[in-house]
Design a protein around this motif. Structure first.
Motif, PDB file in Angstrom:
ATOM      1  N   LEU A  26      22.701  15.531  24.240  1.00 46.28           N
ATOM      2  CA  LEU A  26      22.150  14.649  23.210  1.00 46.28           C
ATOM      3  C   LEU A  26      21.963  13.230  23.731  1.00 46.28           C
ATOM      4  N   VAL A  27      22.976  12.720  24.445  1.00 39.89           N
ATOM      5  CA  VAL A  27      22.924  11.334  24.911  1.00 39.89           C
ATOM      6  C   VAL A  27      21.872  11.163  25.986  1.00 39.89           C
ATOM      7  N   LEU A  28      21.880  12.012  26.995  1.00 38.62           N
ATOM      8  CA  LEU A  28      20.941  11.854  28.107  1.00 38.62           C
ATOM      9  C   LEU A  28      19.526  12.255  27.719  1.00 38.62           C
ATOM     10  N   GLY A  29      19.392  13.020  26.642  1.00 39.75           N
ATOM     11  CA  GLY A  29      18.066  13.353  26.134  1.00 39.75           C
ATOM     12  C   GLY A  29      17.578  12.377  25.090  1.00 39.75           C
ATOM     13  N   GLU A  30      18.338  11.255  24.896  1.00 41.57           N
ATOM     14  CA  GLU A  30      17.981  10.201  23.944  1.00 41.57           C
ATOM     15  C   GLU A  30      17.811  10.748  22.527  1.00 41.57           C
ATOM     16  N   LYS A  31      18.685  11.708  22.142  1.00 45.30           N
ATOM     17  CA  LYS A  31      18.650  12.248  20.780  1.00 45.30           C
ATOM     18  C   LYS A  31      19.994  12.092  20.084  1.00 45.30           C
ATOM     19  N   TRP A  32      20.777  11.110  20.524  1.00 42.22           N
ATOM     20  CA  TRP A  32      22.154  10.964  20.047  1.00 42.22           C
ATOM     21  C   TRP A  32      22.284  10.114  18.790  1.00 42.22           C
ATOM     22  N   ARG A  33      21.297   9.265  18.508  1.00 41.04           N
ATOM     23  CA  ARG A  33      21.428   8.349  17.382  1.00 41.04           C
ATOM     24  C   ARG A  33      21.574   9.113  16.071  1.00 41.04           C
ATOM     25  N   GLY A  34      22.611   8.737  15.314  1.00 39.69           N
ATOM     26  CA  GLY A  34      22.912   9.424  14.069  1.00 39.69           C
ATOM     27  C   GLY A  34      23.791  10.640  14.248  1.00 39.69           C
ATOM     28  N   GLY A  42      27.910   5.396  25.264  1.00 39.34           N
ATOM     29  CA  GLY A  42      28.174   4.537  26.415  1.00 39.34           C
ATOM     30  C   GLY A  42      29.076   5.212  27.436  1.00 39.34           C
ATOM     31  N   GLN A  43      30.066   5.953  26.963  1.00 37.59           N
ATOM     32  CA  GLN A  43      30.967   6.672  27.873  1.00 37.59           C
ATOM     33  C   GLN A  43      30.203   7.721  28.681  1.00 37.59           C
TER      34      GLN A  43
END
Length: 337
Positions: A26-34, A42-43
């Motif tokens: 999710l984070v590295l695919g820029e789909k983490w917001r929400g 950040g971690q």
């Protein structure tokens, strides 16, 4: 014996960050917001940086059904303007994990063989200059989002249109030339059938028609210095009154006009003023330097790529034209007495 180097995996990133592999995706695919907190995101990013982790883009794109690749169609790279458009588009694309494939027409300005049949499955969308005249027809029915640059906003077939305020640029040229006192104006127009050149011609004709005693003669030329030179030599060989100002559709034609005037023993700007359009490097390479209209080519590419990203994300691109400005240099002066 050399020990093989193993690349870190998403599992390694998850272990280092103390999160699940799903969270890493999710984070590295820029789909983490929400879905994931700012602290956790950040971690994950810090863990990926410390490990030197790079995602397998081919595998990710296969899963997502997306190649994160845009095709930029331009008439030719022999014109510096389009090279700068590409630079702007590539910068924005890189910021969003996209690549830009450049497709210049092999024949220069004009129709190009269609790249779409072979490339359709490897593209997410297309950005095309209006001067690559067959781009809209070639992409029709391909279901690829199409963003047109410098193109008629009323034309069907494109998802979005990114334009410069070309009409205002020519109005600025006309106001400058007519304000200097010129009344006999020659328009050295491009012979290329394109919306952008039609807009220039219309704006200039309207401006001249509003000034009492001013007249406009138009001659057309291919977009080459030699062609512009010959067109001006032929125009000035006629029996009519000699123009005191030559307004050119671009800097290349303006350079040809300057060469023609020198061949005829006329001085720029003492005998005849000359203006260009585009503000290429050529504009300051000729002597005297050209009065011309500066077009922010890099911003055109940036805005074009931004518009394509908006379309791909289901957003409506901003329909604002990019401003242009007149740069006054040594090639214009009041007409001779």
């Amino acid at each position: 014996m050399t020990t093989p180097v193993t690349r870190p995996t998403s599992r390694d990133v998850a272990r280092t960050a103390g999160v699940s592999q799903a969270t890493v995706s999710l984070v590295l695919g820029e789909k983490w917001r929400g879905r994931v907190s700012e602290r956790t995101a950040g971690q994950v990013r810090e863990a990926a940086r410390s490990l030197g982790y790079r995602p397998n883009l081919a595998a990710r794109n296969l899963r997502l059904g997306s190649t994160r690749t845009a095709l930029l169609v331009v008439p030719a790279l022999t014109n510096e303007f389009f090279a700068r458009v590409y630079a702007g588009a590539a910068t924005v694309a890189a910021e969003h994990g996209f690549g830009v494939v450049l497709y210049p027409s092999p024949a220069g300005v004009g129709p190009a063989p269609s790249p779409f049949d072979a490339a359709r499955t490897a593209l997410d969308g297309v950005i095309a200059s209006s001067m690559a005249v067959e781009a809209p027809a070639a992409i029709h029915g391909s279901h690829l989002p199409l963003v047109m640059l410098d193109s008629d906003p009323a034309a069907p077939g494109s998802a979005a249109c990114v334009n410069l305020d070309i009409a205002d640029g020519m109005r600025q040229v006309a106001a400058h030339v007519l304000g200097l006192g010129h009344r006999a104006v020659l328009h050295l127009a491009s012979a290329v059938a394109s919306w952008t050149f039609d807009v220039r011609a219309g704006a200039l004709a309207r401006a001249v028609s509003e000034v009492p005693g001013a007249g406009l003669v138009t001659v057309r030329s291919e977009l080459a210095v030699s062609a512009g030179r010959e067109a001006v030599v032929a125009a000035l060989a006629g029996s009519g009154p000699r123009p005191t100002a030559i307004v050119c559709d671009d800097d290349i034609l303006a350079a040809g006009a300057c060469k023609a005037l020198r061949r005829l023993g006329l001085r720029v700007p003492e005998d005849v003023s000359v203006t260009g359009f585009d503000d290429l490097a050529l504009a300051t390479a000729v002597e005297p330097e050209l009065t011309t209209v500066h077009l922010p080519a890099e911003h055109v590419g940036e805005r074009g790529m931004g518009a394509l990203l908006a379309v791909l994300e289901g957003r409506e691109p901003a329909p604002r034209d990019l401003p242009v400005r007149l740069v006054v240099r040594g090639s214009t002066a009041p007409p001779p007495r």
